[in-house]
Design a protein around this motif. Structure first.
Motif, short mmCIF file in Angstrom:
data_model
loop_
_atom_site.label_atom_id
_atom_site.label_comp_id
_atom_site.label_asym_id
_atom_site.label_seq_id
_atom_site.Cartn_x
_atom_site.Cartn_y
_atom_site.Cartn_z
N TYR A 208 0.83 -1.21 0.00
CA TYR A 208 0.00 0.00 0.00
C TYR A 208 0.86 1.26 0.00
O TYR A 208 0.41 2.34 0.35
CB TYR A 208 -0.91 0.01 1.23
N ALA A 209 2.12 1.12 -0.41
CA ALA A 209 3.08 2.22 -0.32
C ALA A 209 2.65 3.45 -1.12
O ALA A 209 2.97 4.59 -0.74
CB ALA A 209 4.45 1.75 -0.80
N LYS A 210 1.93 3.26 -2.19
CA LYS A 210 1.54 4.39 -3.04
C LYS A 210 0.20 5.00 -2.68
O LYS A 210 -0.22 5.99 -3.29
CB LYS A 210 1.52 3.93 -4.50
N GLU A 211 -0.47 4.44 -1.69
CA GLU A 211 -1.77 4.99 -1.30
C GLU A 211 -1.59 6.24 -0.44
O GLU A 211 -0.70 6.29 0.42
CB GLU A 211 -2.58 3.95 -0.53
N PRO A 212 -2.41 7.27 -0.66
CA PRO A 212 -2.30 8.48 0.18
C PRO A 212 -2.77 8.19 1.59
O PRO A 212 -3.72 7.43 1.80
CB PRO A 212 -3.26 9.46 -0.53
N TRP A 213 -2.08 8.78 2.56
CA TRP A 213 -2.54 8.56 3.94
C TRP A 213 -2.68 9.85 4.71
O TRP A 213 -3.27 9.90 5.77
CB TRP A 213 -1.67 7.54 4.65
N ASP A 214 -2.20 10.96 4.23
CA ASP A 214 -2.51 12.31 4.70
C ASP A 214 -2.82 12.40 6.19
O ASP A 214 -1.94 12.30 7.02
CB ASP A 214 -3.66 12.91 3.87
N ASP A 215 -4.12 12.59 6.54
CA ASP A 215 -4.50 12.80 7.94
C ASP A 215 -4.25 11.56 8.80
O ASP A 215 -4.28 11.64 10.03
CB ASP A 215 -5.97 13.22 8.05
N ALA A 216 -4.01 10.40 8.18
CA ALA A 216 -3.74 9.18 8.95
C ALA A 216 -2.37 9.22 9.63
O ALA A 216 -2.09 8.41 10.50
CB ALA A 216 -3.85 7.96 8.06
N LYS A 217 -1.53 10.18 9.24
CA LYS A 217 -0.21 10.29 9.88
C LYS A 217 -0.33 10.52 11.37
O LYS A 217 0.54 10.13 12.15
CB LYS A 217 0.58 11.44 9.24
N ARG A 218 -1.42 11.17 11.79
CA ARG A 218 -1.62 11.47 13.22
C ARG A 218 -2.67 10.55 13.84
O ARG A 218 -3.31 10.89 14.82
CB ARG A 218 -2.04 12.92 13.39
N ALA A 219 -2.84 9.38 13.28
CA ALA A 219 -3.90 8.48 13.73
C ALA A 219 -3.76 8.13 15.21
O ALA A 219 -4.74 8.15 15.96
CB ALA A 219 -3.90 7.20 12.89
N ILE A 220 -2.55 7.81 15.64
CA ILE A 220 -2.34 7.42 17.04
C ILE A 220 -2.56 8.62 17.95
O ILE A 220 -3.27 8.52 18.97
CB ILE A 220 -0.92 6.84 17.23
N GLU A 221 -1.97 9.77 17.59
CA GLU A 221 -2.14 10.98 18.41
C GLU A 221 -3.59 11.41 18.51
O GLU A 221 -4.03 11.92 19.54
CB GLU A 221 -1.31 12.13 17.84
N ASP A 222 -4.36 11.21 17.43
CA ASP A 222 -5.77 11.60 17.43
C ASP A 222 -6.63 10.62 18.21
O ASP A 222 -7.70 10.99 18.72
CB ASP A 222 -6.29 11.70 16.00
N THR A 223 -6.19 9.38 18.30
CA THR A 223 -7.00 8.35 18.95
C THR A 223 -6.87 8.38 20.47
O THR A 223 -7.87 8.22 21.19
CB THR A 223 -6.61 6.95 18.42
N MET A 224 -5.66 8.57 20.96
CA MET A 224 -5.41 8.47 22.40
C MET A 224 -6.29 9.39 23.26
O MET A 224 -6.87 8.96 24.26
CB MET A 224 -3.93 8.72 22.72
N PRO A 225 -6.44 10.68 22.90
CA PRO A 225 -7.27 11.55 23.74
C PRO A 225 -8.71 11.10 23.83
O PRO A 225 -9.37 11.28 24.86
CB PRO A 225 -7.17 12.92 23.05
N ILE A 226 -9.22 10.48 22.78
CA ILE A 226 -10.61 10.05 22.77
C ILE A 226 -10.77 8.75 23.58
O ILE A 226 -11.76 8.56 24.29
CB ILE A 226 -11.10 9.86 21.33
N LEU A 227 -9.79 7.88 23.51
CA LEU A 227 -9.90 6.62 24.24
C LEU A 227 -9.70 6.77 25.74
O LEU A 227 -10.40 6.13 26.53
CB LEU A 227 -8.87 5.62 23.71
N ASN A 228 -8.75 7.63 26.14
CA ASN A 228 -8.43 7.65 27.58
C ASN A 228 -8.61 9.01 28.26
O ASN A 228 -8.28 9.15 29.43
CB ASN A 228 -7.00 7.14 27.83
N GLY A 229 -9.15 9.99 27.55
CA GLY A 229 -9.46 11.25 28.21
C GLY A 229 -8.27 12.07 28.60
O GLY A 229 -8.24 12.67 29.67
N THR A 230 -7.26 12.12 27.76
CA THR A 230 -6.05 12.91 28.08
C THR A 230 -6.04 14.23 27.34
O THR A 230 -5.00 14.87 27.22
CB THR A 230 -4.77 12.12 27.73
N ASP A 231 -7.19 14.63 26.81
CA ASP A 231 -7.25 15.87 26.03
C ASP A 231 -7.35 17.06 26.98
O ASP A 231 -8.36 17.74 27.06
CB ASP A 231 -8.46 15.82 25.10
N CYS A 232 -6.30 17.28 27.76
CA CYS A 232 -6.33 18.31 28.80
C CYS A 232 -5.18 19.30 28.63
O CYS A 232 -4.51 19.67 29.59
CB CYS A 232 -6.26 17.66 30.18
#
Length: 236
Positions: A208-232
């Protein structure tokens, strides 16, 4: 419903309504309470006898010890630690009883101390009422319903607490309407996160090397605050 909680709850939801980057409104409320408590405990409240008595007895959790250290107020923190250590020393000294009994008693007291925190307790006393207020406002204030539906998301720990507060406050039909409203937004957020994480994981696969991933670059950073409430991170 106390005006004391209505104003900050409305303000937090309005900020999320105006700016999607603000994230979870309850994380924002929690952070504001936390900053206030840290300012107080290292400032005016530190020398109040009733407050000092409680901090001596309860101490602080590792997270709040760390946050107090980062604030750079070393003298007030040292004075708090000085009297807290004296309290702990007195707590563990039990003259006249056998070493075995003294050791068991000390273990029990130290375990209780490790599970306590003056700042956490103070925050929770107000935060629980703010979540309850948000449930009451949703039921009684049409404008607040719109504010609620306009939030970027709720982190899952606070979403759970919001649902529980609403269930305790609302009758069956009203709660069903509430749940349908708030879950619609939460479902979309979780679907978007799943898509980002899937694309991020695929980016490590050469197929999948040629597929665009754009906003997926921050997938982990975007997921953590929602899963564990660290958006403080909002130091308003």
């Amino acid at each position: 419903m106390e005006q004391l909680y209505t104003i900050p709850v409305n303000e937090a939801f309005e900020k999320g309504q105006e700016d999607a980057s603000r994230g979870c409104p309850f994380c924002r409320l929690y952070r504001r309470l936390e900053l206030n408590e840290l300012d107080l405990i290292l400032g005016a409240s530190m020398m109040e006898p009733d407050v000092r008595k409680k901090t001596n007895e309860k101490g602080f959790c590792p997270d709040h010890y760390s946050k107090m250290m980062k604030r750079g107020k070393r003298l007030p923190l040292s004075l708090i630690l000085q009297s807290h250590l004296a309290e702990v020393d007195g707590m563990l000294k039990k003259p006249g009883i056998t070493p075995a009994l003294a050791g068991a008693d000390s273990a029990k007291k130290l375990k209780a101390l490790s599970e306590d925190c003056y700042v956490c307790e103070r925050i929770e006393a107000n935060f629980s009422k703010m979540i309850e207020t948000a449930a009451i406002l949703w039921e009684t204030d049409p404008d607040f319903k719109y504010k609620c539906s306009s939030q970027p998301y709720f982190c899952l720990p606070h979403f759970s607490r919001y649902l529980s507060a609403a269930k305790a406050q609302m009758k069956g039909k009203t709660f069903a309407e509430f749940y349908k409203s708030v879950y619609k937004k939460e479902e979309k957020v979780l679907e978007d996160l799943q898509d980002k994480i899937d694309r991020f994981a695929k980016s490590f696969d050469y197929r999948y090397a040629k597929e665009p991933w754009d906003d997926a670059k921050r997938a982990i950073e975007d997921t953590m605050p929602i899963l564990n409430g660290t958006d403080c991170t909002d130091d308003e």
